[in-house]
Design a protein around this motif. Structure first.
Motif, short mmCIF file in Angstrom:
data_model
loop_
_atom_site.label_atom_id
_atom_site.label_comp_id
_atom_site.label_asym_id
_atom_site.label_seq_id
_atom_site.Cartn_x
_atom_site.Cartn_y
_atom_site.Cartn_z
N VAL A 1 19.34 -8.48 -2.47
CA VAL A 1 19.66 -9.01 -1.14
C VAL A 1 19.64 -7.95 -0.05
N ALA A 2 19.39 -6.69 -0.41
CA ALA A 2 19.46 -5.62 0.58
C ALA A 2 18.51 -4.48 0.21
N HIS A 3 18.41 -3.52 1.11
CA HIS A 3 17.53 -2.38 0.94
C HIS A 3 18.03 -1.42 -0.14
N ARG A 4 19.28 -1.59 -0.54
CA ARG A 4 19.88 -0.80 -1.60
C ARG A 4 20.87 -1.68 -2.34
N PRO A 5 21.35 -1.28 -3.51
CA PRO A 5 22.42 -2.05 -4.15
C PRO A 5 23.57 -2.21 -3.17
N TRP A 6 24.03 -3.43 -3.01
CA TRP A 6 25.01 -3.73 -1.95
C TRP A 6 26.42 -3.81 -2.54
N ARG A 7 27.21 -2.77 -2.32
CA ARG A 7 28.59 -2.76 -2.80
C ARG A 7 29.42 -3.70 -1.94
N ALA A 8 30.08 -4.65 -2.57
CA ALA A 8 30.80 -5.71 -1.85
C ALA A 8 32.22 -5.23 -1.52
N ARG A 9 32.34 -4.34 -0.57
CA ARG A 9 33.63 -3.74 -0.23
C ARG A 9 34.60 -4.77 0.33
N ARG A 10 34.11 -5.71 1.13
CA ARG A 10 35.00 -6.71 1.71
C ARG A 10 35.58 -7.61 0.63
N THR A 11 34.75 -7.99 -0.32
CA THR A 11 35.22 -8.81 -1.43
C THR A 11 36.28 -8.06 -2.23
N GLU A 12 36.01 -6.81 -2.52
CA GLU A 12 36.96 -6.01 -3.30
C GLU A 12 38.29 -5.86 -2.57
N ALA A 13 38.23 -5.56 -1.27
CA ALA A 13 39.45 -5.36 -0.50
C ALA A 13 40.29 -6.64 -0.44
N ALA A 14 39.59 -7.77 -0.36
CA ALA A 14 40.30 -9.04 -0.27
C ALA A 14 40.98 -9.43 -1.58
N LEU A 15 40.44 -8.95 -2.71
CA LEU A 15 40.97 -9.35 -4.02
C LEU A 15 41.94 -8.34 -4.62
N LEU A 16 41.73 -7.06 -4.37
CA LEU A 16 42.53 -6.03 -5.02
C LEU A 16 44.01 -6.15 -4.65
N GLY A 17 44.83 -6.22 -5.68
CA GLY A 17 46.27 -6.35 -5.48
C GLY A 17 46.75 -7.75 -5.20
N GLY A 18 45.83 -8.70 -5.17
CA GLY A 18 46.18 -10.09 -4.89
C GLY A 18 46.05 -10.98 -6.11
N PRO A 19 46.31 -12.27 -5.93
CA PRO A 19 46.26 -13.20 -7.06
C PRO A 19 44.85 -13.43 -7.55
N ALA A 20 44.70 -13.52 -8.86
CA ALA A 20 43.39 -13.73 -9.48
C ALA A 20 43.16 -15.23 -9.65
N THR A 21 42.82 -15.87 -8.55
CA THR A 21 42.60 -17.31 -8.56
C THR A 21 41.19 -17.63 -8.08
N ASP A 22 40.71 -18.83 -8.42
CA ASP A 22 39.39 -19.25 -7.97
C ASP A 22 39.34 -19.33 -6.45
N GLU A 23 40.43 -19.77 -5.84
CA GLU A 23 40.47 -19.88 -4.38
C GLU A 23 40.35 -18.51 -3.72
N ALA A 24 41.05 -17.53 -4.27
CA ALA A 24 40.99 -16.17 -3.72
C ALA A 24 39.59 -15.59 -3.87
N VAL A 25 38.96 -15.84 -5.01
CA VAL A 25 37.59 -15.36 -5.24
C VAL A 25 36.63 -15.98 -4.24
N ALA A 26 36.73 -17.28 -4.03
CA ALA A 26 35.83 -17.97 -3.10
C ALA A 26 35.97 -17.40 -1.69
N ARG A 27 37.20 -17.19 -1.25
CA ARG A 27 37.41 -16.64 0.10
C ARG A 27 36.87 -15.22 0.20
N ALA A 28 37.10 -14.42 -0.83
CA ALA A 28 36.67 -13.02 -0.81
C ALA A 28 35.15 -12.90 -0.78
N VAL A 29 34.46 -13.71 -1.57
CA VAL A 29 33.00 -13.68 -1.59
C VAL A 29 32.44 -14.15 -0.25
N ASP A 30 33.03 -15.19 0.31
CA ASP A 30 32.57 -15.70 1.61
C ASP A 30 32.74 -14.64 2.70
#
Length: 328
Positions: free
Chosen positions: A265-294
């Protein structure tokens, strides 16, 4: 047939000296990409420096648990190495999803990272391409761009990086070791490949004459699980339309470690920093994953023919992260 000189280097120092930063010199490992580009006329080196005899074909564990992968380790050997399969299954899966068995038997770790885009405009000498001829324009920008980037591209280039291996390494916090005329140095894999901006011909941070000597994989926290998933037009021997590599540790319902990277999807491997920041330290739920990926993919800027990649990447990431959370 274009005449060229051939040098078989006996040491890293000899290889760097033979290269000497010359733009017409190329290092030769497996050659699975370079030789193809030479046949097309895209690459026209006057000197080939063979590095296959250098002592860089080992996978070794360091005292702190880090895994050092030599630059000339063959893809097949890397994928089946016991420590890789046990500790980093995402890496083994990524390697095995690329190319064919015959190519994996020849292709090397460093060569995989350094392979050039498969953009048809880059490979066709009759088409404009800023990566091949700076200033000539980007034919894909208003041309056929179904397979091109949706993240991090620029008006000068919309090509994607083709590596599967590099995507897994990006998610695993890998570090690239290099050597050259100025000595040795390291750089994080996520910073090794450049975004195109206005100089898409400058693809990596390698300095003139430098070569990759190894890749370092830090030990993952105990209990981390990982996975790679790739979507492509056919079941094998095809480059990713989109892919996801992830490593996750969940403890008592909370995400304690996470690394996520997108491919295709990008000119280089795209590290998903926003997704990681949104999930790290938070609840491991499907809803949290969906929001973080979006949140990560909100930055996507699709081209005329590739908006499907945003949906594809979103669905892949949600599925991979959801499955890892369930396992962890």
């Amino acid at each position: 047939m274009k005449p060229l000189n051939y040098v078989r280097a006996r040491s890293v120092e000899e290889a760097a000296a033979a290269h000497a930063g010359r733009p017409d010199a190329k290092y030769l490992g497996g050659g699975t990409n370079l030789v193809d580009l030479m046949k097309l006329g895209v690459e026209r080196p006057e000197v080939l420096i063979d590095i296959t005899r250098l002592p860089l074909a080992q996978v070794e564990e360091l005292p702190d648990g880090t895994l050092r992968i030599g630059a000339t380790v063959r893809n097949t050997d890397l994928a089946v190495h016991p420590l890789v399969r046990e500790r980093y299954p995402v890496l083994s899966q990524a390697v095995l999803s690329g190319a064919s068995g015959q190519l994996r038997n020849v292709a090397t770790t460093a060569g995989n990272l350094l392979q050039r885009t498969r953009c048809a405009y880059f490979q066709d000498l009759g088409k404009p391409c800023n990566k091949r001829v700076p200033g000539s324009g980007c034919g894909a920008l208003d041309g056929v761009n179904r397979d091109h980037a949706v993240l991090g591209h620029s008006p000068h280039c919309v090509a994607t990086h083709p590596s599967d291996l590099a995507v897994a390494l990006a998610a695993l916090d890998a570090v690239v070791e290099m050597a050259g005329p100025g000595g040795g140095r390291t750089v994080e894999l996520t910073e090794f490949h450049r975004l195109p901006e206005d100089t898409p011909d400058q693809e990596t941070v390698l300095r003139p004459g430098e070569l990759i000597t190894s890749v370092l994989l830090p030990a993952l926290p105990d209990g981390t699980v990982s996975r790679y998933r790739k979507a492509r037009d056919r079941a094998s021997f095809a480059f990713a339309l989109a892919s996801v590599a992830a490593a996750v540790k969940v403890e008592r319902g909370v995400v304690r470690h996470i690394g996520v990277a997108f491919g295709g999807v990008a000119h280089r491997p795209w590290r998903a920093r926003r997704t990681e920041a949104a999930l790290l330290g938070g609840p491991a739920t499907d809803e949290a994953v969906a929001r973080a990926v979006d949140e990560e993919l909100a930055a996507a800027v699709p081209l005329r023919d590739n908006a499907y990649k945003v949906t594809l990447a979103r669905d892949l990431a949600r599925e991979v992260l959801g499955s890892l959370i369930a396992r962890s």
